[in-house]
Design a protein around this motif. Sequence first.
Motif, PDB file in Angstrom:
ATOM      1  N   LEU A  39      -4.705   3.095 -11.007  1.00  0.00           N
ATOM      2  CA  LEU A  39      -3.706   3.646 -11.907  1.00  0.00           C
ATOM      3  C   LEU A  39      -3.704   5.159 -11.819  1.00  0.00           C
ATOM      4  CD1 LEU A  39      -4.070   1.593 -15.197  1.00  0.00           C
ATOM      5  CD2 LEU A  39      -2.400   1.320 -13.372  1.00  0.00           C
ATOM      6  N   ASP A  94      10.184  -2.597 -16.183  1.00  0.00           N
ATOM      7  CA  ASP A  94       9.142  -3.414 -15.569  1.00  0.00           C
ATOM      8  C   ASP A  94       7.789  -2.836 -15.955  1.00  0.00           C
ATOM      9  OD1 ASP A  94       8.613  -5.535 -13.282  1.00  0.00           O
ATOM     10  OD2 ASP A  94       7.248  -3.845 -12.943  1.00  0.00           O
ATOM     11  N   ARG A  96       5.195  -2.500 -14.304  1.00  0.00           N
ATOM     12  CA  ARG A  96       4.642  -1.648 -13.242  1.00  0.00           C
ATOM     13  C   ARG A  96       5.211  -0.239 -13.273  1.00  0.00           C
ATOM     14  NH1 ARG A  96       3.271  -4.600  -7.803  1.00  0.00           N
ATOM     15  NH2 ARG A  96       2.290  -6.478  -8.612  1.00  0.00           N
ATOM     16  N   LEU A 101       1.312   3.926  -9.479  1.00  0.00           N
ATOM     17  CA  LEU A 101       0.405   3.001  -8.814  1.00  0.00           C
ATOM     18  C   LEU A 101       0.018   3.595  -7.473  1.00  0.00           C
ATOM     19  CD1 LEU A 101       2.134  -0.394  -9.619  1.00  0.00           C
ATOM     20  CD2 LEU A 101       0.169   0.656 -10.747  1.00  0.00           C
TER      21      LEU A 101
END
Length: 116
Positions: A39, A94, A96, A101
């Motif tokens: 992360l 979303d 994500r 990332l």
Amino acid sequence: MENFIVTGPFMKYIHAGNGQRLRLSKSYVGGHNFLKFELGRCLLNERLVESGKSAEWLAKDLLIKPERVYDFIENKRVMPLKIAVSIADSIGCDVRALYELIPHHNEAKGDSRNNG
């Protein structure tokens, strides 16, 4: 409580506190390089701006303290998965999209995905 790894003949788990036990991916080899992503920076503030919502609105919608939302935004605290899913649902993105990332390159020997 720190995270620790328990291995058995068939399964490999990581204990993440609060009684949670997460199964490790098949890329776990010898205790190294088992994550596909790390992360990066929290992107919650950007997602809030895009949705036209405020941190205060989000806190009220999720029934949590605004300080907790600000801790996520300022990278003082990582969102638990349940909270991240609820945030994504509330602001229409979303899950994500809530963090940068960063791909983690698995360099474990014998991993067929890394052999040419």
